[in-house]
Design a protein around this motif. Structure first.
Motif, PDB file in Angstrom:
ATOM      1  N   GLY A   1       0.520  -1.354  -0.018  1.00  7.75           N
ATOM      2  CA  GLY A   1       0.148  -0.142  -0.101  1.00  7.75           C
ATOM      3  C   GLY A   1       0.799   1.289   0.260  1.00  7.75           C
ATOM      4  O   GLY A   1       0.143   2.477   0.458  1.00  7.75           O
TER       5      GLY A   1
ATOM      6  N   ASP B   1      -0.877   4.554  -3.944  1.00 12.63           N
ATOM      7  CA  ASP B   1      -2.242   4.911  -3.582  1.00 12.63           C
ATOM      8  C   ASP B   1      -2.759   4.773  -2.583  1.00 12.63           C
ATOM      9  O   ASP B   1      -2.936   5.967  -2.147  1.00 12.63           O
ATOM     10  CB  ASP B   1      -2.983   4.844  -5.155  1.00 12.63           C
ATOM     11  CG  ASP B   1      -2.172   4.488  -6.470  1.00 12.63           C
ATOM     12  OD1 ASP B   1      -1.780   5.504  -6.578  1.00 12.63           O
ATOM     13  OD2 ASP B   1      -2.638   3.984  -7.320  1.00 12.63           O
ATOM     14  N   GLU B   2      -2.255   4.006  -1.610  1.00 11.91           N
ATOM     15  CA  GLU B   2      -2.893   3.865  -0.951  1.00 11.91           C
ATOM     16  C   GLU B   2      -2.656   4.455   0.473  1.00 11.91           C
ATOM     17  O   GLU B   2      -3.428   5.131   1.313  1.00 11.91           O
ATOM     18  CB  GLU B   2      -3.607   2.392  -0.068  1.00 11.91           C
ATOM     19  CG  GLU B   2      -4.083   1.138  -0.995  1.00 11.91           C
ATOM     20  CD  GLU B   2      -2.850   0.024  -2.133  1.00 11.91           C
ATOM     21  OE1 GLU B   2      -1.725   1.579  -2.254  1.00 11.91           O
ATOM     22  OE2 GLU B   2      -4.195  -0.343  -2.904  1.00 11.91           O
TER      23      GLU B   2
ATOM     24  N   THR C   1      -3.691   7.573  -0.281  1.00 10.36           N
ATOM     25  CA  THR C   1      -4.784   8.232  -0.276  1.00 10.36           C
ATOM     26  C   THR C   1      -5.123   8.781   1.442  1.00 10.36           C
ATOM     27  O   THR C   1      -5.875   9.701   2.021  1.00 10.36           O
ATOM     28  CB  THR C   1      -5.730   7.182  -0.144  1.00 10.36           C
ATOM     29  OG1 THR C   1      -5.643   7.131  -1.506  1.00 10.36           O
ATOM     30  CG2 THR C   1      -7.485   7.697  -0.347  1.00 10.36           C
TER      31      THR C   1
ATOM     32  N   VAL D   1      -8.397   4.062   4.704  1.00  6.46           N
ATOM     33  CA  VAL D   1      -7.931   3.106   3.345  1.00  6.46           C
ATOM     34  C   VAL D   1      -8.002   2.069   4.093  1.00  6.46           C
ATOM     35  O   VAL D   1      -7.129   1.285   4.687  1.00  6.46           O
ATOM     36  CB  VAL D   1      -6.544   3.046   2.685  1.00  6.46           C
ATOM     37  CG1 VAL D   1      -6.768   2.355   1.582  1.00  6.46           C
ATOM     38  CG2 VAL D   1      -7.097   4.432   1.914  1.00  6.46           C
ATOM     39  N   ARG D   2      -8.952   0.535   3.762  1.00  3.78           N
ATOM     40  CA  ARG D   2      -8.677  -0.544   3.756  1.00  3.78           C
ATOM     41  C   ARG D   2      -8.472  -1.264   2.532  1.00  3.78           C
ATOM     42  O   ARG D   2      -8.889  -0.386   1.547  1.00  3.78           O
ATOM     43  CB  ARG D   2     -10.081  -0.940   3.996  1.00  3.78           C
ATOM     44  CG  ARG D   2     -10.400  -1.550   6.002  1.00  3.78           C
ATOM     45  CD  ARG D   2     -11.373  -1.603   5.808  1.00  3.78           C
ATOM     46  NE  ARG D   2     -11.720  -1.117   7.354  1.00  3.78           N
ATOM     47  CZ  ARG D   2     -11.180  -0.691   8.419  1.00  3.78           C
ATOM     48  NH1 ARG D   2     -10.588  -2.746   8.713  1.00  3.78           N
ATOM     49  NH2 ARG D   2     -12.153  -0.802   9.939  1.00  3.78           N
ATOM     50  N   PHE D   3      -7.494  -2.392   2.030  1.00  3.25           N
ATOM     51  CA  PHE D   3      -7.025  -2.966   1.177  1.00  3.25           C
ATOM     52  C   PHE D   3      -6.840  -4.958   1.478  1.00  3.25           C
ATOM     53  O   PHE D   3      -6.107  -4.433   2.381  1.00  3.25           O
ATOM     54  CB  PHE D   3      -6.133  -2.572   0.277  1.00  3.25           C
ATOM     55  CG  PHE D   3      -4.838  -2.331   1.086  1.00  3.25           C
ATOM     56  CD1 PHE D   3      -3.940  -2.757   1.440  1.00  3.25           C
ATOM     57  CD2 PHE D   3      -5.149  -1.470   2.280  1.00  3.25           C
ATOM     58  CE1 PHE D   3      -2.327  -2.577   1.553  1.00  3.25           C
ATOM     59  CE2 PHE D   3      -3.442  -0.421   2.844  1.00  3.25           C
ATOM     60  CZ  PHE D   3      -2.548  -1.248   2.768  1.00  3.25           C
TER      61      PHE D   3
END
Length: 372
Positions: free
Chosen positions: A72, A75-76, A79, A86-88
């Motif tokens: 992450g 972009d994560e 952001t 943010v969750r990914f």
């Protein structure tokens, strides 16, 4: 000032020790993408020495972790640094097979609202996903087994009833053909044959009722249980002199009407059918609020059930008297238990002080479907 610094240092030490004991990877990334903190789990998951992990404060994230290896970091993280959580999901290589992770970035703000940095939490969810997958497979298998059982019950109840009705018709025709010659043992055996056919038909019907018990749980209605008991008393039509009393304590519920109706009908019907002195029979139905449940009691002044048999009677096809004495499939209380437990309730028996038996069962004041 010096004392405040010592207190802050002590707090930081406690937080570091706490973070190092957790199985998840925890990091703090400053607003300029420099590293504020990494816990020791990073040393195990990434190619970072324990010494590096302990002395990373102020080092640039891209310098210690190339962007391609830090989850992450593109972009994560950008952001999150702009102020959004943010969750990914991502994977990390492992000796055996890749491990699945969930990543979470949470912005850290000053009192003014300015973004100071981002808290990062990386959690290994591989085992959880495997368990979830197994549970889904088991649920699928259970659903298939239930469908097969219901299909079997339908076949047993529907298709086998046809030959039974044929046997009953044949017995009736034989009776007509023999006429006055049907007497003595022949008459007794013919009556016994017809009785056995009716009993088997009843068993098949109750087997189907058991398999379908609770299927209408999702139909939620307002139920005046006092009026329901009165209606059931008329429907069951007990012998003359038999009293069925609906107490004023019976509540009005928003619940699965069909399931509650079948439960009370089975209990009242059982008490009437097995009463040794119907002309003086008495059934009292009451209720009391117990937390978020209601405890219903169905009491009678019949013969009761010995304590050693009070669990057995909830089994399928269980009766205490020979079926030649009392016609019944022994499924009534088994159906009751299934219906009650589907509503997260319990059912049990107790002996009355004077005579007879009391069946207790708990029922939710507000049904699960209604709460949803």
């Amino acid at each position: 000032m010096f004392k405040d610094s010592l207190i802050e240092l002590d707090r930081t030490s406690v937080l570091r020790v706490t973070a190092d004991t957790m199985p998840a990877m925890i990091a703090y990334i400053e607003a300029d993408r420099s590293i504020g903190f990494l816990n020791e789990e990073f040393a195990r998951r990434f190619s970072v020495t324990a010494e590096d992990v302990a002395h990373v404060s102020g080092r640039n994230l891209d310098q210690l972790f190339p962007q391609k290896t830090f989850p992450g970091a593109g972009d994560e993280l950008q952001t999150a640094l702009s102020g959004e959580e943010v969750r990914f999901a991502f994977q990390l290589p492992d000796a055996a097979s890749p491990r699945d992770f969930e990543g979470y970035f949470r912005p850290h703000r000053a009192n003014s609202g300015r973004i100071l940095g981002v808290v990062a939490l990386f959690t290994d969810v591989t085992d959880r996903k495997e368990i979830d997958q197994k549970l889904r497979h088991q649920a699928h298998d259970l659903q298939r087994s239930n469908a097969e059982l219901e299909q079997f019950a339908y076949v047993a109840s529907h298709d086998l009833k046809a030959p039974l009705r044929g046997i009953e018709n044949l017995a009736s025709w034989i009776e007509e053909d023999l006429g006055d010659k049907l007497e003595g043992d022949t008459r007794t055996n013919m009556d016994l044959l017809k009785s056995r056919v009716r009993r088997l038909e009843s068993l098949l019907s109750d087997l189907l009722a058991y398999s379908r018990a609770g299927r209408d749980d999702n139909v939620i209605r307002e139920v005046d249980t006092r009026a329901l008991v009165s209606d059931l008393a008329a429907l069951i039509s007990p012998p003359e002199g038999f009293r069925i009393e609906a107490d004023a304590s019976l509540p009005t519920l928003v619940t699965a009407q069909a399931a509650l109706t079948q439960t009370l009908q089975n209990l009242i019907g059982n008490a009437v059918k097995h009463h040794p002195d119907p002309a003086h029979g008495l059934i009292q139905v009451k209720a009391a609020s117990v937390g978020n449940m209601y405890e219903f009691t169905v009491s009678d002044n019949g013969a009761g059930i010995p304590e050693q048999f009070r669990e057995r009677v909830f089994g399928m096809f269980q009766t205490l008297k020979p079926r030649d004495e009392v016609e019944g499939s022994g499924m009534g209380l088994a159906i009751v238990r299934k219906l009650v437990e589907r509503q997260s309730g319990q059912v049990w028996l107790s002996e009355n002080e004077a005579r007879g038996l009391t069946v207790h069962f708990t029922w939710p004041a507000i049904s699960k479907e209604s709460r949803a």
